[in-house]
Motif scaffolding. Structure first.
Motif, PDB file in Angstrom:
ATOM      1  N   LEU A 130       0.821  -1.211   0.000  1.00 32.97           N
ATOM      2  CA  LEU A 130       0.000   0.000   0.000  1.00 32.97           C
ATOM      3  C   LEU A 130       0.853   1.258   0.000  1.00 32.97           C
ATOM      4  N   ALA A 131       2.136   1.117   0.309  1.00 34.26           N
ATOM      5  CA  ALA A 131       3.051   2.264   0.328  1.00 34.26           C
ATOM      6  C   ALA A 131       4.467   1.758   0.084  1.00 34.26           C
ATOM      7  N   SER A 132       5.357   2.660  -0.277  1.00 37.51           N
ATOM      8  CA  SER A 132       6.743   2.283  -0.561  1.00 37.51           C
ATOM      9  C   SER A 132       7.615   2.286   0.683  1.00 37.51           C
ATOM     10  N   ASP A 133       7.130   2.869   1.773  1.00 33.64           N
ATOM     11  CA  ASP A 133       7.883   2.922   3.019  1.00 33.64           C
ATOM     12  C   ASP A 133       6.889   3.043   4.166  1.00 33.64           C
ATOM     13  N   PHE A 134       7.368   2.890   5.390  1.00 37.44           N
ATOM     14  CA  PHE A 134       6.500   3.038   6.555  1.00 37.44           C
ATOM     15  C   PHE A 134       6.036   4.484   6.691  1.00 37.44           C
ATOM     16  N   THR A 135       4.765   4.644   7.038  1.00 36.51           N
ATOM     17  CA  THR A 135       4.214   5.989   7.227  1.00 36.51           C
ATOM     18  C   THR A 135       3.821   6.255   8.669  1.00 36.51           C
ATOM     19  N   SER A 136       3.915   5.233   9.522  1.00 33.04           N
ATOM     20  CA  SER A 136       3.662   5.396  10.951  1.00 33.04           C
ATOM     21  C   SER A 136       4.521   4.378  11.695  1.00 33.04           C
ATOM     22  N   ASP A 137       4.436   4.401  13.022  1.00 30.56           N
ATOM     23  CA  ASP A 137       5.285   3.527  13.823  1.00 30.56           C
ATOM     24  C   ASP A 137       4.854   2.063  13.779  1.00 30.56           C
ATOM     25  N   LYS A 138       3.608   1.793  13.355  1.00 23.41           N
ATOM     26  CA  LYS A 138       3.101   0.426  13.443  1.00 23.41           C
ATOM     27  C   LYS A 138       2.636  -0.161  12.115  1.00 23.41           C
ATOM     28  N   ASP A 139       2.532   0.636  11.071  1.00 24.14           N
ATOM     29  CA  ASP A 139       1.956   0.103   9.832  1.00 24.14           C
ATOM     30  C   ASP A 139       2.890  -0.896   9.166  1.00 24.14           C
ATOM     31  N   VAL A 140       2.297  -1.780   8.361  1.00 26.28           N
ATOM     32  CA  VAL A 140       3.060  -2.718   7.546  1.00 26.28           C
ATOM     33  C   VAL A 140       2.717  -2.500   6.074  1.00 26.28           C
ATOM     34  N   ASP A 141       2.344  -1.296   5.728  1.00 23.50           N
ATOM     35  CA  ASP A 141       1.919  -0.988   4.360  1.00 23.50           C
ATOM     36  C   ASP A 141       2.933  -1.386   3.291  1.00 23.50           C
ATOM     37  N   PRO A 142       4.260  -1.339   3.545  1.00 18.36           N
ATOM     38  CA  PRO A 142       5.206  -1.712   2.486  1.00 18.36           C
ATOM     39  C   PRO A 142       5.350  -3.225   2.278  1.00 18.36           C
ATOM     40  N   TYR A 143       4.804  -4.048   3.183  1.00 14.01           N
ATOM     41  CA  TYR A 143       5.056  -5.486   3.107  1.00 14.01           C
ATOM     42  C   TYR A 143       4.470  -6.122   1.844  1.00 14.01           C
ATOM     43  N   GLY A 144       3.287  -5.738   1.454  1.00 20.05           N
ATOM     44  CA  GLY A 144       2.706  -6.289   0.242  1.00 20.05           C
ATOM     45  C   GLY A 144       2.219  -7.711   0.404  1.00 20.05           C
ATOM     46  N   LEU A 145       2.173  -8.454  -0.708  1.00 24.17           N
ATOM     47  CA  LEU A 145       1.631  -9.809  -0.752  1.00 24.17           C
ATOM     48  C   LEU A 145       2.731 -10.811  -1.074  1.00 24.17           C
ATOM     49  N   LEU A 146       2.434 -12.087  -0.861  1.00 28.79           N
ATOM     50  CA  LEU A 146       3.434 -13.139  -1.001  1.00 28.79           C
ATOM     51  C   LEU A 146       2.963 -14.192  -2.009  1.00 28.79           C
ATOM     52  N   TYR A 147       3.926 -14.766  -2.771  1.00 27.99           N
ATOM     53  CA  TYR A 147       3.612 -15.642  -3.892  1.00 27.99           C
ATOM     54  C   TYR A 147       4.493 -16.888  -3.894  1.00 27.99           C
ATOM     55  N   GLN A 148       3.884 -18.057  -4.096  1.00 22.61           N
ATOM     56  CA  GLN A 148       4.662 -19.239  -4.400  1.00 22.61           C
ATOM     57  C   GLN A 148       5.194 -19.100  -5.835  1.00 22.61           C
ATOM     58  N   TRP A 149       6.411 -19.617  -6.067  1.00 22.45           N
ATOM     59  CA  TRP A 149       7.045 -19.410  -7.377  1.00 22.45           C
ATOM     60  C   TRP A 149       6.188 -20.016  -8.494  1.00 22.45           C
ATOM     61  N   GLY A 150       5.827 -19.158  -9.462  1.00 23.92           N
ATOM     62  CA  GLY A 150       5.057 -19.629 -10.605  1.00 23.92           C
ATOM     63  C   GLY A 150       3.558 -19.492 -10.461  1.00 23.92           C
ATOM     64  N   ARG A 151       3.075 -19.131  -9.284  1.00 22.53           N
ATOM     65  CA  ARG A 151       1.630 -18.939  -9.093  1.00 22.53           C
ATOM     66  C   ARG A 151       1.276 -17.471  -9.290  1.00 22.53           C
ATOM     67  N   LYS A 152       0.067 -17.230  -9.777  1.00 21.39           N
ATOM     68  CA  LYS A 152      -0.382 -15.869 -10.059  1.00 21.39           C
ATOM     69  C   LYS A 152      -1.142 -15.239  -8.904  1.00 21.39           C
ATOM     70  N   ASP A 153      -1.631 -16.065  -7.973  1.00 22.79           N
ATOM     71  CA  ASP A 153      -2.505 -15.554  -6.914  1.00 22.79           C
ATOM     72  C   ASP A 153      -1.744 -15.322  -5.611  1.00 22.79           C
ATOM     73  N   PRO A 154      -2.032 -14.210  -4.936  1.00 25.56           N
ATOM     74  CA  PRO A 154      -1.254 -13.824  -3.757  1.00 25.56           C
ATOM     75  C   PRO A 154      -1.824 -14.341  -2.444  1.00 25.56           C
ATOM     76  N   PHE A 155      -0.955 -14.328  -1.424  1.00 22.76           N
ATOM     77  CA  PHE A 155      -1.354 -14.602  -0.050  1.00 22.76           C
ATOM     78  C   PHE A 155      -1.009 -13.384   0.808  1.00 22.76           C
ATOM     79  N   PRO A 156      -1.828 -13.092   1.826  1.00 33.63           N
ATOM     80  CA  PRO A 156      -1.540 -11.934   2.683  1.00 33.63           C
ATOM     81  C   PRO A 156      -0.301 -12.153   3.542  1.00 33.63           C
ATOM     82  N   SER A 157       0.457 -11.101   3.730  1.00 34.13           N
ATOM     83  CA  SER A 157       1.648 -11.172   4.573  1.00 34.13           C
ATOM     84  C   SER A 157       1.280 -10.818   6.014  1.00 34.13           C
ATOM     85  N   SER A 158       2.288 -10.611   6.820  1.00 34.30           N
ATOM     86  CA  SER A 158       2.073 -10.406   8.251  1.00 34.30           C
ATOM     87  C   SER A 158       1.369  -9.084   8.549  1.00 34.30           C
TER      88      SER A 158
END
Length: 371
Positions: A130-158
């Protein structure tokens, strides 16, 4: 004959609500709230046709993000609300089974292109961030989503910058506001480890536990496929129109050797505190790798471990892993090795590997480059 110049301009104005006007992809990037539509009859960026009978929401990162989903004239129409989030919308067949799905990405800030020292033009943020860097002390906006190699669909990160063994991915919600569980396939069998199953079950992380000694792929070892992602964008590539999964060459300048090192002096990262020394004080739940102009943040968004097919939340903020589109022969991973950028900060131990071997069944971050 009189010509209305304003009418002529209006007739040629680009329709930004048509997400597939500039091409088809498995991810569509949204810049603002509104109503949109995209082609629901083609797989990814390819030509293979889908027999779509209906459409619906698989999950959204917050209730009410997506509304008004309908299939009309071969297109999926929907509205998106609020100020950022992620969602997965599915095409369904005659028997209501999922036959394809698309990631709708609505970041809080628009991704920008950065020029790497390796010569590649890359997004300045993770796919699904959701962002390129942290915008507050607690957000995880830069983490994004996670992918198994070769799959198109994402999984939520922490949902937390740091976690423990009980940490699971951030919650996602179905069409009625109920929480959708991200599950894993059985550890004792590979009966579900196929491409067809992965398409029909985009919320299931596929475990390689039952074949761990012979393959680290999420696909059954006899069906392992090194072409699911590639130097040319494939129908399973998860990146938006105009982008693709990074090749391993993109990351090679992140260490002076282009390989693995535990010597911080060999990391090409920003000296955040300006003391002339690269050490743990320059690590902020990830590294700021140097680019041609300035630096770009690569957060340590953890991973899904491919054996258990579960989020390793205890390494949130500690381990960062980024897939490339490349594979390699590896005796360690027995036919299931992708190439990844990988780094870690464990107490005083700092590591960066620009081109690590990694198990395809693991789910890592993705950073897209221009095609």
């Amino acid at each position: 004959l009189l010509i209305c110049s304003s009418c002529e301009k209006a007739s040629t104005k680009e329709d930004f609500s048509d997400l597939s006007a500039r091409g088809n992809a498995n991810c569509y990037l949204i810049s603002k709230a509104g109503s949109y539509h995209f082609d629901a009859e083609v797989k990814g960026n390819g030509k293979e046709q889908l027999k779509t009978a209906s459409a619906g929401l698989v999950w959204e990162s917050r209730p009410g993000l997506i509304s008004g989903i309908e299939l009309k004239d071969g297109e999926i129409h929907f509205s998106i609300n609020g100020e950022g989030g992620n969602a997965l919308i599915a095409a369904r067949g005659e028997n209501s089974e999922i036959i394809w799905s698309w990631h709708i990405w609505f970041p809080k800030e628009a991704p920008k292109d950065i020029r790497l020292k390796s010569g590649y033009t890359m997004m300045n943020m993770n796919l699904g961030a959701l962002a390129s860097d942290f915008t507050s002390d607690k957000d995880v906006d830069p983490y994004g989503l996670l992918y198994q190699w070769g799959r198109k669909d994402p999984f939520p990160s922490s949902p937390e910058r740091t976690g423990d063994v009980s940490t699971v991915g951030y919650p996602v919600y179905g069409p009625d506001g109920e929480q959708v569980k991200i599950t894993n396939s059985p550890w004792t069998s590979t009966k579900d480890n196929s491409i067809a199953y992965s398409i029909a079950h985009p919320t299931v992380c596929l475990s390689n536990y039952a074949q761990f000694k012979t393959s680290r792929d999420w696909l059954r070892s006899e069906e392992s496929d090194d072409t699911l992602w590639g130097e040319l964008k494939t129908i399973y590539d998860p990146c938006p129109v105009g982008y693709k999964v990074s090749p391993d060459e993109a990351f090679k300048t992140f260490t002076s050797s282009g390989a693995y090192t535990v010597n911080p002096a060999e990391f090409d990262v920003a000296d955040l505190n300006g003391d002339g020394i690269i050490n743990e004080m320059d690590y902020n739940y990830g590294w700021y790798f140097n680019c041609e102009n300035g630096s770009a943040f690569f957060p340590a968004a953890a991973r899904y471990d491919g054996s258990y097919a579960m989020l390793m939340g205890s390494v949130s903020g500690i381990w960062g892993s980024y897939w490339s589109c490349n594979v390699r022969e590896s005796s360690l991973f027995d036919g299931g090795a992708g190439v990844a950028l990988s780094f870690m900060k464990q107490d005083q131990l700092l590591t960066v590997s620009a081109t690590a071997s990694a198990a395809k069944a693991d789910a890592y971050s993705v950073r897209c480059v221009r095609e």
